[in-house]
Design a protein around this motif. Sequence first.
Motif, short mmCIF file in Angstrom:
data_model
loop_
_atom_site.label_atom_id
_atom_site.label_comp_id
_atom_site.label_asym_id
_atom_site.label_seq_id
_atom_site.Cartn_x
_atom_site.Cartn_y
_atom_site.Cartn_z
N GLY A 1 0.81 -1.20 0.00
CA GLY A 1 0.00 0.00 0.00
C GLY A 1 0.84 1.25 0.00
N GLU A 2 0.43 2.24 -0.79
CA GLU A 2 1.10 3.54 -0.83
C GLU A 2 0.09 4.63 -0.45
N PHE A 3 0.50 5.50 0.45
CA PHE A 3 -0.37 6.55 0.96
C PHE A 3 0.36 7.89 0.93
N GLY A 4 -0.39 8.97 0.85
CA GLY A 4 0.17 10.29 1.03
C GLY A 4 0.21 10.64 2.51
N GLU B 1 -5.09 6.57 7.66
CA GLU B 1 -5.59 5.44 6.88
C GLU B 1 -4.54 4.34 6.79
N ALA B 2 -3.29 4.75 6.60
CA ALA B 2 -2.20 3.78 6.52
C ALA B 2 -2.07 3.01 7.83
N HIS B 3 -2.16 3.73 8.95
CA HIS B 3 -2.09 3.08 10.27
C HIS B 3 -3.26 2.11 10.46
N GLU B 4 -4.45 2.55 10.09
CA GLU B 4 -5.63 1.71 10.24
C GLU B 4 -5.53 0.45 9.39
N PHE B 5 -5.00 0.60 8.19
CA PHE B 5 -4.83 -0.53 7.28
C PHE B 5 -3.87 -1.56 7.87
N LEU B 6 -2.75 -1.09 8.41
CA LEU B 6 -1.77 -1.99 9.01
C LEU B 6 -2.35 -2.63 10.27
N GLU B 7 -3.03 -1.84 11.09
CA GLU B 7 -3.59 -2.34 12.34
C GLU B 7 -4.68 -3.38 12.10
N SER B 8 -5.37 -3.28 10.98
CA SER B 8 -6.47 -4.19 10.66
C SER B 8 -5.99 -5.60 10.35
N ARG B 9 -4.69 -5.74 10.11
CA ARG B 9 -4.08 -7.02 9.73
C ARG B 9 -4.54 -7.50 8.35
N LYS B 10 -5.07 -6.58 7.57
CA LYS B 10 -5.48 -6.92 6.21
C LYS B 10 -4.36 -6.64 5.20
N SER B 11 -3.33 -5.93 5.64
CA SER B 11 -2.27 -5.53 4.72
C SER B 11 -1.34 -6.70 4.42
N ILE B 12 -0.71 -6.63 3.27
CA ILE B 12 0.29 -7.61 2.84
C ILE B 12 1.55 -6.83 2.45
N GLY B 13 2.72 -7.30 2.89
CA GLY B 13 3.96 -6.63 2.49
C GLY B 13 4.16 -5.31 3.20
N LYS B 14 4.81 -4.37 2.51
CA LYS B 14 5.24 -3.11 3.09
C LYS B 14 4.24 -2.00 2.82
N ILE B 15 4.04 -1.13 3.83
CA ILE B 15 3.20 0.06 3.70
C ILE B 15 4.13 1.27 3.69
N VAL B 16 3.98 2.12 2.67
CA VAL B 16 4.85 3.29 2.51
C VAL B 16 3.99 4.55 2.47
N VAL B 17 4.53 5.63 3.04
CA VAL B 17 3.86 6.94 3.06
C VAL B 17 4.77 7.96 2.38
N LYS B 18 4.22 8.65 1.37
CA LYS B 18 5.02 9.58 0.57
C LYS B 18 4.66 11.02 0.89
N TRP B 19 5.69 11.88 0.88
CA TRP B 19 5.45 13.32 0.97
C TRP B 19 4.97 13.83 -0.37
#
Length: 339
Positions: free
Chosen positions: A312-315, A321-339
């Motif tokens: 997942g890529e987020f701004g 939203e990125a935190h919620e996605f990771l906390e939900s345990r539904k994510s796979i692989g790496k979550i990245v946040v871009k400026w």
Amino acid sequence: MKAVYLVKYSKADTAFEIREIEIPEISNDQVLIKVEAFGINFADVMARLGLYKGAPPLPALLGYEVVGHIEKCGNNVQNVKVGDRVSAITHFGGYAEFAVAQKEVVYGIPETMSAGAAVALATQYTTAYFLSNEMANIQEGDKVLIHAAAGGVGTALVQLALHKKCLVFGTCSSSDKMEYLRSCGVHHPINYIKEDFTSQVRSILEKGGLDVIFDPVGGLSVRKGYKLLAAGGRLLTYGVSSMNNTKSIFGKIRVLAQFGIYHPLQFLSNSKGIIGVNMLKMGEENPVKVGRTMKAVIKLAEEGIIQPFIGGEFGVAQLAEAHEFLESRKSIGKIVVKW
């Protein structure tokens, strides 16, 4: 510069605040990085909930890894130069437009490498390599169980174990993740929501036990896993994500009690043991060893042996939203946040 501060321990949508602060100064052994993107890890979620002992007090600037370009170098820095694109481990402070890192844990990367891959290599793949190659010393033919195998560190452990020609068991929590693990080459994916992982491992092995277990879950998972180890087996615990399943203090105490009670003579008589790994502590006390590990995974990535999966890529505005996605345990692989 802008920085995203954790201002209270709460749900993700009310926990953070973007602030304007001064660009940090660096020492002779540090670099200043203009941040392109940063990664989030489950430790960030634990810190947001007030459950991560090593996190700074509120208001806290979280963030363990960044990718970006060198803005300034300290006098003693020789491995990188101003303008280089780098992947770096940060001792907190990664949720910002500029971040500081020690010279030992900063490495140049190609301009063509994705931001997600770069931050995954910094923390999750470095953690996985340190666990598997430095601490567990996995060998060809080892029977390896990887908990949370579809996550960032889990994916990295799977790739490293398969590269060493191990027999790999991997736990996950959904049918989608089961398919993902199969696509990664995991020999025996296990949905721990539907099946008891200990029963599944025993039925597959028929006799004997596991050589290595990687466990970021903690609690009862560790106690059950220890019983699956063969002579010479080692269980590496590097997180307590099960703590997030309960909100009460009594629930948290119960999780801690579920780890079990062990004695060195127990390890001696059974010829097996438990190893705890805290990469933040390693970075504080032995950055040279962490840097060596980071260098090794970047080399493996350049050779195509390991390939981070970006889940997942987020701004920055979508950090909650990125935190919620990771906390939900539904994510796979790496979550990245871009400026």
